[in-house]
Design a protein around this motif. Structure first.
Motif, PDB file in Angstrom:
ATOM      1  N   LEU B 148       0.836  -1.203   0.000  1.00 12.62           N
ATOM      2  CA  LEU B 148       0.000   0.000   0.000  1.00 12.62           C
ATOM      3  C   LEU B 148       0.870   1.252   0.000  1.00 12.62           C
ATOM      4  O   LEU B 148       0.605   2.205  -0.730  1.00 12.62           O
ATOM      5  CB  LEU B 148      -0.925  -0.005   1.221  1.00 12.62           C
ATOM      6  CG  LEU B 148      -2.126  -0.946   1.093  1.00 12.62           C
ATOM      7  CD1 LEU B 148      -2.849  -1.080   2.417  1.00 12.62           C
ATOM      8  CD2 LEU B 148      -3.074  -0.448   0.026  1.00 12.62           C
ATOM      9  N   ALA B 155       2.608   6.727  -6.992  1.00 15.68           N
ATOM     10  CA  ALA B 155       1.680   7.757  -7.461  1.00 15.68           C
ATOM     11  C   ALA B 155       2.219   9.151  -7.235  1.00 15.68           C
ATOM     12  O   ALA B 155       1.668  10.124  -7.742  1.00 15.68           O
ATOM     13  CB  ALA B 155       0.337   7.590  -6.769  1.00 15.68           C
ATOM     14  N   PRO B 160       1.536  12.431 -15.084  1.00 12.02           N
ATOM     15  CA  PRO B 160       0.207  11.859 -14.839  1.00 12.02           C
ATOM     16  C   PRO B 160       0.184  10.353 -15.009  1.00 12.02           C
ATOM     17  O   PRO B 160      -0.652   9.671 -14.405  1.00 12.02           O
ATOM     18  CB  PRO B 160      -0.678  12.550 -15.874  1.00 12.02           C
ATOM     19  CG  PRO B 160       0.212  13.349 -16.742  1.00 12.02           C
ATOM     20  CD  PRO B 160       1.505  13.519 -16.061  1.00 12.02           C
ATOM     21  N   ARG B 161       1.089   9.849 -15.814  1.00 13.38           N
ATOM     22  CA  ARG B 161       1.120   8.394 -15.993  1.00 13.38           C
ATOM     23  C   ARG B 161       1.527   7.661 -14.717  1.00 13.38           C
ATOM     24  O   ARG B 161       1.329   6.467 -14.594  1.00 13.38           O
ATOM     25  CB  ARG B 161       2.079   8.030 -17.129  1.00 13.38           C
ATOM     26  CG  ARG B 161       1.467   8.213 -18.488  1.00 13.38           C
ATOM     27  CD  ARG B 161       2.506   8.162 -19.568  1.00 13.38           C
ATOM     28  NE  ARG B 161       3.362   9.353 -19.532  1.00 13.38           N
ATOM     29  CZ  ARG B 161       4.378   9.558 -20.351  1.00 13.38           C
ATOM     30  NH1 ARG B 161       4.688   8.642 -21.233  1.00 13.38           N
ATOM     31  NH2 ARG B 161       5.080  10.646 -20.286  1.00 13.38           N
ATOM     32  N   GLN B 163       0.056   8.049 -11.986  1.00 11.82           N
ATOM     33  CA  GLN B 163      -1.211   7.652 -11.368  1.00 11.82           C
ATOM     34  C   GLN B 163      -1.705   6.334 -11.957  1.00 11.82           C
ATOM     35  O   GLN B 163      -2.094   5.425 -11.237  1.00 11.82           O
ATOM     36  CB  GLN B 163      -2.290   8.716 -11.588  1.00 11.82           C
ATOM     37  CG  GLN B 163      -1.829  10.149 -11.459  1.00 11.82           C
ATOM     38  CD  GLN B 163      -1.439  10.474 -10.048  1.00 11.82           C
ATOM     39  OE1 GLN B 163      -1.945   9.868  -9.111  1.00 11.82           O
ATOM     40  NE2 GLN B 163      -0.499  11.393  -9.871  1.00 11.82           N
ATOM     41  N   THR B 164      -1.704   6.272 -13.281  1.00 15.95           N
ATOM     42  CA  THR B 164      -2.226   5.050 -13.902  1.00 15.95           C
ATOM     43  C   THR B 164      -1.306   3.876 -13.606  1.00 15.95           C
ATOM     44  O   THR B 164      -1.773   2.762 -13.378  1.00 15.95           O
ATOM     45  CB  THR B 164      -2.358   5.231 -15.424  1.00 15.95           C
ATOM     46  OG1 THR B 164      -1.164   5.824 -15.911  1.00 15.95           O
ATOM     47  CG2 THR B 164      -3.531   6.122 -15.759  1.00 15.95           C
ATOM     48  N   ALA B 166       0.483   3.484 -10.912  1.00 18.39           N
ATOM     49  CA  ALA B 166       0.226   3.095  -9.530  1.00 18.39           C
ATOM     50  C   ALA B 166      -1.088   2.327  -9.455  1.00 18.39           C
ATOM     51  O   ALA B 166      -1.201   1.327  -8.733  1.00 18.39           O
ATOM     52  CB  ALA B 166       0.174   4.326  -8.636  1.00 18.39           C
ATOM     53  N   TYR B 167      -2.080   2.777 -10.231  1.00 20.61           N
ATOM     54  CA  TYR B 167      -3.370   2.100 -10.220  1.00 20.61           C
ATOM     55  C   TYR B 167      -3.232   0.656 -10.697  1.00 20.61           C
ATOM     56  O   TYR B 167      -3.725  -0.273 -10.075  1.00 20.61           O
ATOM     57  CB  TYR B 167      -4.341   2.869 -11.109  1.00 20.61           C
ATOM     58  CG  TYR B 167      -5.697   2.227 -11.211  1.00 20.61           C
ATOM     59  CD1 TYR B 167      -6.669   2.488 -10.257  1.00 20.61           C
ATOM     60  CD2 TYR B 167      -5.993   1.354 -12.253  1.00 20.61           C
ATOM     61  CE1 TYR B 167      -7.912   1.891 -10.341  1.00 20.61           C
ATOM     62  CE2 TYR B 167      -7.223   0.754 -12.339  1.00 20.61           C
ATOM     63  CZ  TYR B 167      -8.184   1.019 -11.380  1.00 20.61           C
ATOM     64  OH  TYR B 167      -9.404   0.413 -11.464  1.00 20.61           O
ATOM     65  N   ARG B 168      -2.520   0.481 -11.801  1.00 20.57           N
ATOM     66  CA  ARG B 168      -2.345  -0.879 -12.317  1.00 20.57           C
ATOM     67  C   ARG B 168      -1.584  -1.744 -11.319  1.00 20.57           C
ATOM     68  O   ARG B 168      -1.906  -2.911 -11.112  1.00 20.57           O
ATOM     69  CB  ARG B 168      -1.585  -0.849 -13.637  1.00 20.57           C
ATOM     70  CG  ARG B 168      -2.472  -0.408 -14.742  1.00 20.57           C
ATOM     71  CD  ARG B 168      -1.890  -0.559 -16.117  1.00 20.57           C
ATOM     72  NE  ARG B 168      -2.701   0.310 -16.960  1.00 20.57           N
ATOM     73  CZ  ARG B 168      -2.261   1.445 -17.472  1.00 20.57           C
ATOM     74  NH1 ARG B 168      -1.011   1.806 -17.296  1.00 20.57           N
ATOM     75  NH2 ARG B 168      -3.060   2.202 -18.169  1.00 20.57           N
ATOM     76  N   LEU B 170      -1.607  -1.339  -8.188  1.00 26.69           N
ATOM     77  CA  LEU B 170      -2.506  -1.632  -7.073  1.00 26.69           C
ATOM     78  C   LEU B 170      -3.429  -2.799  -7.405  1.00 26.69           C
ATOM     79  O   LEU B 170      -3.593  -3.729  -6.609  1.00 26.69           O
ATOM     80  CB  LEU B 170      -3.328  -0.394  -6.739  1.00 26.69           C
ATOM     81  CG  LEU B 170      -4.364  -0.568  -5.631  1.00 26.69           C
ATOM     82  CD1 LEU B 170      -4.242   0.545  -4.621  1.00 26.69           C
ATOM     83  CD2 LEU B 170      -5.776  -0.641  -6.160  1.00 26.69           C
ATOM     84  N   ILE B 171      -4.025  -2.751  -8.591  1.00 26.57           N
ATOM     85  CA  ILE B 171      -4.966  -3.817  -8.946  1.00 26.57           C
ATOM     86  C   ILE B 171      -4.247  -5.169  -8.981  1.00 26.57           C
ATOM     87  O   ILE B 171      -4.657  -6.133  -8.328  1.00 26.57           O
ATOM     88  CB  ILE B 171      -5.602  -3.528 -10.330  1.00 26.57           C
ATOM     89  CG1 ILE B 171      -6.466  -2.281 -10.260  1.00 26.57           C
ATOM     90  CG2 ILE B 171      -6.399  -4.721 -10.809  1.00 26.57           C
ATOM     91  CD1 ILE B 171      -7.743  -2.434  -9.484  1.00 26.57           C
ATOM     92  N   SER B 174      -2.851  -6.190  -5.484  1.00 30.84           N
ATOM     93  CA  SER B 174      -3.874  -6.659  -4.560  1.00 30.84           C
ATOM     94  C   SER B 174      -4.378  -8.039  -4.963  1.00 30.84           C
ATOM     95  O   SER B 174      -4.640  -8.884  -4.100  1.00 30.84           O
ATOM     96  CB  SER B 174      -5.038  -5.681  -4.527  1.00 30.84           C
ATOM     97  OG  SER B 174      -4.584  -4.432  -4.101  1.00 30.84           O
ATOM     98  N   ARG B 313      12.527   3.051 -18.246  1.00 33.60           N
ATOM     99  CA  ARG B 313      11.763   1.912 -18.735  1.00 33.60           C
ATOM    100  C   ARG B 313      12.699   0.811 -19.241  1.00 33.60           C
ATOM    101  O   ARG B 313      12.463  -0.370 -19.029  1.00 33.60           O
ATOM    102  CB  ARG B 313      10.815   2.371 -19.863  1.00 33.60           C
ATOM    103  CG  ARG B 313       9.783   1.354 -20.255  1.00 33.60           C
ATOM    104  CD  ARG B 313       8.910   1.875 -21.376  1.00 33.60           C
ATOM    105  NE  ARG B 313       7.974   2.897 -20.957  1.00 33.60           N
ATOM    106  CZ  ARG B 313       6.778   2.621 -20.429  1.00 33.60           C
ATOM    107  NH1 ARG B 313       6.400   1.393 -20.271  1.00 33.60           N
ATOM    108  NH2 ARG B 313       5.971   3.593 -20.076  1.00 33.60           N
TER     109      ARG B 313
END
Lengths: 493, 542, 123
Positions: B148, B155, B160-161, B163-164, B166-168, B170-171, B174, B313
């Motif tokens: 977490l 993030a 801005p990428r 955020q996405t 971090a979101y990926r 996270l999904i 988890s 990358r």
């Protein structure tokens, strides 16, 4: 020993001195005279250190310096033995000469990034000393790779697209073969023998037999890409975009000799002549070397660029050493060791001459050399001596090594090898003598006085005269090299 | 009181950053928060050194959290592998934090900086807890603490990428963690215990059941997601690329390593007695699945890296390949192979730590990790790039660097096991590494700086010093392997020959039962396994 | 057969919820819905733990005179922790969703991907 160093310390000094040269070069980068002066000073000191080890080695001493264990059972260790001493003597002696030459060349051509150049050069010499005195395969491999890495910036020195492309080919082939093949061979030895030490008579003797020996031999002969056995030879012509002192010392002496030196060392100290003699099929690997000798000579015939012709000649000459080692007769192994020395003096002379012509006349192609011999008599005279050494004509050192190779081949009744050596001698003559002929016997093309030229700058002329004379000298007085070569195979055969 | 201190070292190791983390919030000044976090992680490093010495002297030992005896209480077990991992994680954390100051100030909004250090220390806590704990559910809790905080750290990137990404992360993260919980739930169902040692002892009785097979499958997939094993690596490149430089350096050097550690721990000690790892579904004869995936990871990761322009990358893809190396070594299930895998874990932390620190310095000064904007950077930031060069050679596996040592053991393990495809894969992947590393070096050293480019200063000393410590560690541990190979070989040997009960000596060598409860109190007491729980509810054993 | 289907109905519920949640995470394009799917997925695991701790006819594990059979409290305690973790995950996930919405102006995955692709090429 000089200045009160014992032999272990002398070995240490042989390694520390070139490293010191790197530091001094970087430190004094802004003052060219101090930079090159200190390099020269260090080169002289190194030479005297290396030669001070000659006496003890000749009377049978094998001084060694063991630092610490890198992996269990395999330390970082250095041992002075005859073959390594030959290589170290050549490299350190010719470093002095090349440093003098470089001063003339780099300034005469106004090259950029000279500090990087001298620093990488010194690292390459540092690794050459490490290779020469390496006491086990791991130490050797360490310096082998360091040499590859340190010479890439020298190849790509000009920074043009062509130079960078060549740098990539160079790095790709040398790294590819060493990681892809040689490393596997080393690890296999480590598994089989439990250590990686160089043992007189062969580390692997009695530990493995049959086809695995052949496979291992192939891994080493082809994995040591610096020996330029076909099909892994393309890096050497590619390296010719480098400034001439690099081609001269590194790609005629240090780097390529590190390659064939490693091959001979592996054949003698890792496999042992007896083990290989008892293994069927080694002649197939020798055949690759024989093929390389002939094929590279044919390619050399067709090159008009002087440095490229010399490069292909080098490829062919390197395979002499590999072939001689793989004939597996004591005499031919001696020939291999001596050829490392003979070719070094001969080929460096030829490259020095090529660089001299480029500096004075800005000519790179053989077809442009009409009548140049009368304008640059010392250069072209030295070139002629170098050419004779390559062909193996007395009174040059090239004759001595070829003599031993042929006697060894005769003893082992390797008729094919003898045929290859004779055929290539003819080819050598065919691609070198026309250059000498063109330089002295044809009329020069008329030039406007503005582009007229005389001899190259003095440092260049001095250097190439020295190596040419060395080539002659070693024909008459090859004693210490002969003695070292004899010790390599365990006494006069 | 040294003795009381050393008694509680395992707890201190985890509790120290946990307690310190929220304190950062009260330090409003960014620089103060930084120094505080640095001091905390330095102290944690000292604790880990003390632990490594203890383990060297006395062998593995256990510690009962709060004085509740295992298997009822939560037990911390420090064995040779743990001590190496703790030392690695805290060591890297300390270096990265030392480096963090200027980079964080440049990349993160000022008012968020204290929060950044809170998250960083929490992440460290989680990673240390995962290593130290001897309880599978407690491990999940720490896994989530670290995950977490990592999502939030990623993030914080400027782009801005971030955020996405971090979101990926996270999904997928988890999902992986939940798979893991399902796995241990099923194990619990069959054995009634969550203590690793106890599990290892009880599992052989029920090994043949379908529940255990399903549990193994869930555990394998969940952990593979966490450690980014091909083809479950999709979250990694984005997260590494867009996270703040400091976070990338820390994650690349530690996060996947700890996940690999967990995999080794679960499959070779907890499930070791039933050889669960060796029976993971085989697709190619005699080579089990993980080995195949590892090879694919090495090849695809390196191959994709060759075509990247963004250097972060590029090296993220290289990390995927390197995870492949580690899993390859582990999948050989031999002491040499396991040593290779584990030692590469340590070594890779040094390489990638240096690489991403150097890239962070480049981003700080040049503003972009895009290779097309780095012409001649080798002359503009010579000290930074020299460290980068060392680490890059290490990635290739040039002798004299740690990368070579890893490869030596991996190839040796593969040859000894007769896995010729693995030998070829290691070598081929190294050659691909030559290509992507050389691309960078060529741009950095053989192109002149673009005309009219603003002059670039060298990175500040606080960034250079830790970077160079790691860079030199690459060389030092490449030539002197007593500690790296020595410790990991001992760990590999211990892990592969693990017998429950004969493993850790049951008590901390210095531990004297201070609360005076021992044998009598077992029956009738279950224990909650969460750190925040305070009620040891009475009940019956399942 | 009948026994396996209905006798273990609690596990069937777990499985149905698990699959529903997992499917939502994988197949849904809306980023917020993915988080909800993740939540459902985790909830199914909570149920799985709780149901396996239950003992038929057992009472809550509070020592009393009458009760002789207790349910196992440990799974419930564990799940208390897991719920906390789940809430935290959802919170972080939704927070990210909000920030993605602010940065990209959309929550549809394909649109976000297209925007990201454009950024990658622009850099």
């Amino acid at each position: 020993m000089i200045v009160g160093l014992d032999m272990m310390q002398t070995i240490g000094a042989c390694l520390i001195l070139p490293a010191l040269a790197v530091l001094l070069t970087l430190l004094f980068g802004r003052w060219p005279n101090v930079r090159e002066g200190s390099t020269l000073l260090v080169a002289f000191a190194l030479g005297s250190m290396v030669f001070s080890l000659l006496g003890p080695v000749l009377i049978g001493a094998r001084p060694s310096l063991t630092l610490w264990e890198v992996i269990p059972g395999v330390p970082l260790a250095f041992t002075v033995e005859p073959l390594g001493q030959i290589f170290a003597m050549i490299a350190s002696l010719l470093w002095i000469v090349t440093t003098i030459y470089s001063v003339g060349y780099m300034r005469g051509n106004d090259e950029h990034a000279q500090t990087r150049f001298y620093a990488c050069f010194a690292i390459a010499i540092f690794s050459a000393m490490g290779i020469a005195y390496a006491g086990n395969l791991l130490t050797l491999f360490l310096f082998y790779e360091l040499m590859t890495i340190s010479t890439v910036p020298l190849v790509a020195h000009k920074g043009t697209d062509e130079a960078k492309r060549s740098g990539r080919v160079y790095l790709g082939i040398l790294m590819g073969t060493s990681i892809g093949l040689q490393l596997v061979g080393i690890i296999a030895c480590w598994i089989l023998a439990g250590s990686l030490d160089f043992v007189p008579g062969g580390l692997l003797a009695g530990k493995v037999e049959g086809w695995p020996v052949l496979l291992l031999l192939a891994l080493f002969v082809f994995g040591i890409g610096k020996a330029a056995v076909m099909p892994f030879h393309r890096w050497l012509p590619a390296a010719m975009v480098a400034p001439t002192p690099v081609s001269a010392l590194l790609h005629a002496v240090a780097v390529v000799k590190a390659g064939v030196f490693t091959v001979v060392k592996v054949v003698v100290y890792v496999f042992g002549l007896d083990l290989l003699n008892g293994t069927a099929g080694t002649e197939w690997i020798a055949a690759f070397a024989g093929f390389t000798i002939l094929a590279a000579s044919f390619v050399a015939l067709r090159q008009d660029n002087l440095k490229r012709r010399l490069a292909y000649s080098t490829i062919s000459q390197l395979s002499y050493v590999v072939l001689a080692a793989l004939i597996l007769a004591p005499l031919s192994v001696m020939g291999a060791a001596l050829h490392i020395m003979a070719h070094a003096f001969g080929k460096i002379t030829l490259f020095f001459a090529a660089g001299s012509i480029y500096t004075a006349a800005h000519k790179t192609e053989i077809s442009q050399l009409d009548g140049i011999g009368w304008k640059m008599p010392v250069t072209m005279g030295a070139f002629a001596i170098g050419a004779l050494a390559m062909i193996g004509v007395p009174p040059t050192a090239g004759f001595v090594s070829k003599w031993f190779m042929l006697s060894g081949a005769y003893e082992a009744q390797a008729w094919a090898a003898i045929a290859v050596i004779f055929a290539s001698t003819v080819l050598n003559a065919a691609y070198f003598l026309p250059i000498v002929h063109r330089a002295f016997a044809t009329k020069p093309a008329p030039v406007d006085p503005e582009h007229d030229h005389g001899e190259a700058p003095t440092p260049i002329v001095v250097a190439l005269a020295f190596t040419a004379l060395g080539s002659l000298f070693l024909f008459f007085v090859p004693d210490s090299f002969l003695a070292l070569a004899e010790q390599l195979v365990g006494g006069r055969p | 009181m040294p003795s009381l201190l050393s008694q509680n070292l395992p707890a201190l190791q985890v509790v120290l950053p946990l307690v310190a983390a929220p304190l950062c919030l009260f330090l409003r000044l960014p620089r103060l928060a930084w120094l505080f976090a640095l001091a905390v992680s330095g102290a944690a490093f000292a604790v880990s050194i003390a632990l490594i010495v203890l383990v060297q002297q006395n062998g593995a030992f256990s510690y009962d959290m709060g004085g509740w005896a295992a298997p009822w209480g939560i037990e911390y077990v420090i064995d040779p592998l743990d001590s190496v991992m703790l030392c690695l994680v805290t060591g890297i954390a300390t270096l990265v934090l030392m480096y963090a100051g200027p980079s964080v100030e440049a990349e993160i909004p000022r008012r968020q900086i204290p929060v950044f250090y809170v998250l960083f220390l929490l992440c460290l806590t989680g990673l240390l807890g995962m290593v130290a704990t001897g309880d599978v559910f407690n491990l999940f809790v720490f896994l989530e603490i670290s995950s977490l905080s990592t999502y939030a750290l990623v993030a914080m990137g400027r782009d801005p990428r971030a955020q996405t990404s971090a979101y990926r992360y996270l999904i997928l993260g988890s999902l992986g963690a939940t798979f893991y919980v399902i796995g241990i739930g099923l194990l619990y169902m069959m054995t009634g215990t969550l203590n690793m040692e106890d599990l290892a002892r009880r599992i052989p009785e029920v090994a043949e059941t379908r529940t255990i097979s399903v549990a193994i499958a869930f555990l394998a997939v969940g952990l593979a997601l966490k450690l980014a094993l091909f083809p479950l690596h999709k979250w990694l490149p984005g997260a590494y690329t867009h996270a703040p430089s400091v976070v990338t350096a820390f994650l690349a050097a530690t996060a996947t390593k700890v996940a690999i550690y967990v995999l080794v721990r679960i499959f070779f000690t907890v499930l070791g007695p039933i050889e669960a790892f060796q029976t993971l579904p085989a697709t190619v004869s005699e080579t089990q699945l993980v080995g195949v995936l590892a090879i694919l990871a090495m090849m695809s990761g390196s191959a994709v890296a060759v075509f990247q322009y963004n250097l972060k990358r590029l090296f993220a893809y290289s990390s995927i390949a390197q995870v492949g190396y580690m899993m390859l070594g582990i999948s050989m299930v031999s002491v040499t192979g396991m040593t290779g895998g584990l030692v590469h874990m340590v070594n890779h932390a040094m390489m990638k730590g240096t690489v991403f620190m150097a890239l962070g310095a480049v981003i700080l000064r040049v503003g972009s990790p895009d290779i097309r904007r780095l012409d001649g950077v080798g002359y503009r930031m010579p000290v930074t790039m020299a460290a980068f060069v060392l680490a890059a050679f290490s990635l290739i596996g040039v002798p004299g660097t740690v990368g070579f040592i890893s490869k030596l053991y991996l190839v040796r393990g593969a040859i000894e096991g007769g896995h010729w495809i693995m030998v070829a894969a290691v070598l081929a992947s190294s050659l691909l590494a030559v290509i992507y590393v050389w691309r960078v070096l060529e741009v950095a050293y053989f192109r002149s700086r673009p005309a009219g480019a603003a002059p670039v200063r060298e990175a500040p000393l606080v960034m250079l010093a830790p970077m160079w410590v790691l860079a030199l560690a690459n060389v030092y541990f490449g030539l002197e392997t007593t500690y790296t190979v020595g410790l990991t070989e001992a760990a590999a040997d211990y892990i592969l020959n693990y017998v429950p009960g004969e493993g850790p000596t049951w008590e901390h060598p210095l531990f004297e039962d201070p609360h005076g409860h021992g044998d009598g109190h077992g029956t009738g007491h279950g224990a909650g396994h969460a750190p925040e729980q305070d009620a040891h509810a009475p009940g019956v054993d399942p | 057969m009948f026994e396996t289907v209905l006798g273990l109905y609690n596990y069937w519920i777990v499985i149905v919820l698990m699959m529903a949640g997992f499917y939502t995470v994988i197949a849904r394009g809306n980023l917020a819905k993915k988080v909800i799917g993740l939540n459902i997925f985790q909830t199914s695991v909570f149920l799985m733990y709780i149901t396996m701790g239950a003992v038929e006819g057992g009472t809550a594990p509070i020592v009393s005179e009458e009760a002789t059979v207790y349910s196992n409290p440990l799974p419930s305690v564990l799940i208390l922790t897991a719920i906390v973790v789940g809430v935290a995950t959802t919170a972080v996930g939704l927070a990210l969703v909000v920030r993605i919405r602010e940065a990209f102006g959309t929550l549809e995955e394909d649109e976000v991907l297209a925007l990201e692709h454009r950024m990658d090429r622009g850099a």
